[in-house]
Design an enzyme around this catalytic site. Structure first.
Site, short mmCIF file in Angstrom:
data_model
loop_
_atom_site.label_atom_id
_atom_site.label_comp_id
_atom_site.label_asym_id
_atom_site.label_seq_id
_atom_site.Cartn_x
_atom_site.Cartn_y
_atom_site.Cartn_z
CB CYS A 1 44.51 31.03 -6.05
SG CYS A 1 44.17 29.59 -5.04
CG HIS B 1 43.13 34.27 -2.76
ND1 HIS B 1 42.25 34.43 -3.79
CD2 HIS B 1 43.27 32.94 -2.60
CE1 HIS B 1 41.85 33.25 -4.23
NE2 HIS B 1 42.46 32.32 -3.52
CD GLU C 1 42.56 38.06 -4.38
OE1 GLU C 1 43.81 38.03 -4.38
OE2 GLU C 1 41.86 37.04 -4.46
N1 GLN Z 1 41.36 24.83 -5.88
C1 GLN Z 1 41.23 25.72 -7.01
C2 GLN Z 1 41.72 25.03 -8.30
O1 GLN Z 1 42.27 23.97 -8.24
C3 GLN Z 1 41.98 27.01 -6.78
C4 GLN Z 1 41.44 27.70 -5.55
C5 GLN Z 1 41.46 29.21 -5.62
O2 GLN Z 1 41.64 29.81 -6.67
N2 GLN Z 1 41.21 29.81 -4.49
O3 GLN Z 1 41.54 25.56 -9.34
#
Ligand code: GLN
Length: 194
Positions: free
Chosen positions: A76, A169, A171
């Site tokens: 992410c 994610h 995890e």
């Molecule tokens: N929206 C976050 C970003 O732009 C990422 C979201 C996340 O890691 N769950 O950094």
């Protein structure tokens, strides 16, 4: 095998638990020097802009050197940090993977969702939280997992060499296959150097 989890901010503890379940020794990385002592690194979810601030220029440079050599898995926000190109808004990063990612690409209404995707052809649960979307993959970038079907199918786990990035994610699901895939990558890398 010693795996670091970048622990400046965000969702690092769930990664630590998962890696320990799989038998890895985990180092919570808070200082750049700690990178020297690990075989692989997970950059967790969180807020990529905050990561950049906390890392600072020196931290970012040290991380860039690390990623060039050792296996790294970004999830992410970690995926956003690894990308060569970031949109919405534009942001610098490690430039380790030739992909374009759009931050917060699914809109406010669906901030988070659990969907089923495909990992190496097999169904797998995927948790998305304010997720980025991989809009472009360079020619050397391999797509390992996808989500959606037909025209809406998007890459959600990609790899180039020893660099791996997921927009979801892993995890936060019970399934251990994605972390095991990363540990196998680290193991193979280690073996190839012996
Ligand atoms: N929206 C976050 C970003 O732009 C990422 C979201 C996340 O890691 N769950 O950094």
């Amino acid at each position: 095998m010693k795996i670091g989890v970048l622990a400046l901010q965000g969702d690092f503890d769930a990664h630590r638990r998962r890696l320990e379940e799989l038998g890895a020794e985990v180092v919570l990385v808070k200082k750049p020097e700690q990178l020297d002592a690990i075989d692989g690194l997970i950059i967790p979810g969180g807020e990529s802009g905050t990561f950049l601030k906390l890392l600072g220029e020196d931290g970012l440079a040290k991380l860039k050197d690390f990623v060039r050599v050792k296996p790294t898995f970004g999830t992410c926000a970690g995926c956003i940090l690894l990308a060569a190109e970031v949109e919405n808004p534009k942001q610098t990063g490690l430039g380790a993977l030739d992909i374009t990612v759009r931050r917060n690409a699914y809109g406010r209404q669906i901030d988070s969702s659990i969907r089923e995707g495909r990992f190496l052809g097999e169904p797998v649960e995927m948790v998305f939280i304010r997720a980025p979307k991989i809009e472009r993959t360079g020619k050397d970038v391999e797509v390992i997992a996808t989500e959606g079907s037909g025209e809406d199918m998007v890459p959600v786990l990609v790899r180039k060499g020893n660099t791996l990035a997921a927009t979801f994610h892993p995890e936060l699901s019970d399934d251990r296959r994605i972390h095991q895939y990363f540990l196998d990558l680290v193991e193979n890398w280690k073996r190839s150097r012996e």
